[in-house]
Enzyme design. Sequence first.
Site, PDB file in Angstrom:
ATOM      1  NE  ARG A   2      -1.910  -1.871   2.980  1.00 51.19           N
ATOM      2  CZ  ARG A   2      -2.029  -3.147   2.638  1.00 51.19           C
ATOM      3  NH1 ARG A   2      -3.018  -3.533   1.891  1.00 51.19           N
ATOM      4  NH2 ARG A   2      -1.168  -4.034   3.058  1.00 51.19           N
ATOM      5  CB  THR A   3       3.287   2.613   2.411  1.00 47.85           C
ATOM      6  OG1 THR A   3       2.484   2.223   3.521  1.00 47.85           O
ATOM      7  CG2 THR A   3       3.919   3.963   2.706  1.00 47.85           C
ATOM      8  CE  LYS A  46      25.980  -5.877  -6.251  1.00 44.03           C
ATOM      9  NZ  LYS A  46      26.233  -4.987  -7.402  1.00 44.03           N
ATOM     10  NE  ARG A  88       6.995   0.893   5.237  1.00 39.13           N
ATOM     11  CZ  ARG A  88       5.751   0.446   5.133  1.00 39.13           C
ATOM     12  NH1 ARG A  88       5.507  -0.794   4.744  1.00 39.13           N
ATOM     13  NH2 ARG A  88       4.736   1.236   5.405  1.00 39.13           N
TER      14      ARG A  88
END
Lengths: 433, 307
Positions: free
Chosen positions: B58-59, B86, B108
């Site tokens: 959603r976000t 990495k 996020r």
Amino acid sequence: MANNLLIKGGRVIDPAAKIDERMDLLIEEGRITKLAENITAADDVEVIDASEKIVMPGLIDMHTHLREPGYEYKEDIRSGTRAAAMGGFTAVACMPNTNPPCDNDSVVFNILEIAEKCACVRVYPIGSVTKERAGINLSEMGEMKRAGAVAFSDDGSPVSTAEVLRCALEYLKSFDAVLIDHPEDTSLSQNGQMNYGLISTMLGLKGIPRESEEIAVARDILVANLTQGKLHLAHISTKGSVSLVKQAKSKGINVTCEVTPHHLVLTDEAVRQTGYSTNTKINPPLRTEEDVESLRRALADGTIDVIATDHAPHHIDDKWVEYDYAAFGISGLETAVPLIIDKLVLPGIIDWMRMAETMSLNPARILGVPGGTLQEGSVADITIIDPKRERAVDPRTFESKGQNTPFTGWRLTGTPYATIVGGKTVMLDGRLL
Amino acid sequence: MALKGKDLLSLQELSQEDMELVLSTARSLKEILSRPIKKVPTLRGKVICTLFYEPSTRTRTSFELAAKYMSADTVSISASTSSVQKGETLADTARNLAMMGIDLVIMRHSVSGSCHFLSQILDIPVINAGDGMHEHPTQGLLDIFTILDYKPGIKGLKVAILGDIAHSRVARSNIFGLTKMGAEVAVSGPSTLLPPEIEALGVKAFCRPEEAIEGADVVYVLRLQLERQSNSLFPSKREYQDFFGLDHDLLSHAKEDAIIMHPGPMNRGVEIATDIADSPRSVILDQVTNGVAVRMAVLYLILGGRE
């Protein structure tokens, strides 16, 4: 060799003899040979003008991480002892959580050999209590003591179990050395990032309850009582720990403890106010105002015996990351004295005598090392302090490789003026010699 | 404009005035979503980067669509398919992205405070799309926006937030946002999932959900965050559902016209019964639509307008 030195006109504080008077000190061949008013000396004697200054026995930091061997990118014996000299310390006791850990006499010899070559203050190795600091088998503490270790600790971690602690405290009686425990119940503190409370709730960081320390303090005190061994508690940080130690001392249990400068001046609010600066991440964590008040009172009333830095230098790569991923610790050797003077001595919470007791005499007695006094005949380890000089903390000027300090920009009054080790001036007026 | 060029890191740090500005802007931008051609030129030439260290449906989509509807260009980086694998640090990743000319980063991350850290690294604005257990400010804003679709105002409204308060950034943003706007907020969950001293944030805390929900106008159910939890917080999902999940019995303590909210993704049959999630009182899908409008407003206020 003109190893002679005259310190003139300073306010001399000697906690061992309870002296607080304006006097001169004559040092010859590495020892204090005369303590009197108005000493006149031969022409070839080097003179330090200490008028307007405080002269005390050399400060001893009994809780330092020098990182060598193994983590020289964070600190080494040379840089760590230079930091100590700049900070006014004439000796440091270094913790064994190196790589390899200091868990046998070859590492003790190695540290002392490197120190002999490149340390500018005295270095006292602390050996580990258990092999590889793994908390299972006792390390060869007798051999380490013979090699020069002054105390034993699994610092970084607590001594794993009550039974290992019991055996270690019993075993050490043959060697008359203190065991320094890092009190922490790791089941309660696991994955914790800061003090458990309102601020951790607001910031969404996993909390470390005060009880994780206090459970361990209680355990340690009970086992010290059981064994009648010699126990020292590292970096206590809570009101509850203070009251447990106070109670233990009143029952005559053989326990001493230390507090760090940062736990005496900062609270968990610092994590919020700095926007999650990882320089506020420390174990044990910064606590609350109530704890700070209690620690300050306990330092003044004798419940807390020692101020120790827990100097934990880290490379920027270990700190310039997300909060949960950052290493724990503060680079403390070069801020300890200014913090203690500015925040505790000048406001009158403790006096100069108490500062000298907790930063020199008591560490010397607990570790069983020379120092802590300025009486004639004693070793000439001396710290001179300029109580009026104000300086701003700037980690870029640190001798330590660790610039991880939450005190950047703090203007603090009270600065180490000279560090004298065995009669040799290693730092004078902010410069290493 | 008050938000122009600024970061949006938390609702705790956002003033009530700025919150209301976002809400009223979103109200007028929402209309664009119902047009046949959903495109306005407001952010043409702006480049927005979504940087996600955790999964999201959603976000991320909501932010990207919000940007696209306003003609911004978007790039998206997922930790799982980037050089993070990495071993590249957040600081390096962020500085490299900034060097390519992006105008704003939406991040996020699983670690609380990471967006504050990012904002210390970058000169461009940072929007927090959820940082660990700390905050998810646009979620809080879209939740308040959704409540206002159904209720006349926030002041005096009784909102019950149920579930895993301790590990929830959604709970924190809602607590800060709703209390700032005058709501009476009650939180509830098993006490193992309530963080310490939560009442000092101006809410009432209950370890029995029926007490929190009594007379509520809004019942907000949080996702049980199984990925953030240690072993002994509750015995089983089954027992959790039995005592703490929202079912009809529990819901009967709320007002007749109470609305049901959830930030998604739902664990159906755990924290919320399926028939409640799908009932007419559920506004869970409205939250999703409103999310786009609120994020358009946030992007517009931070990046838009005349220089």
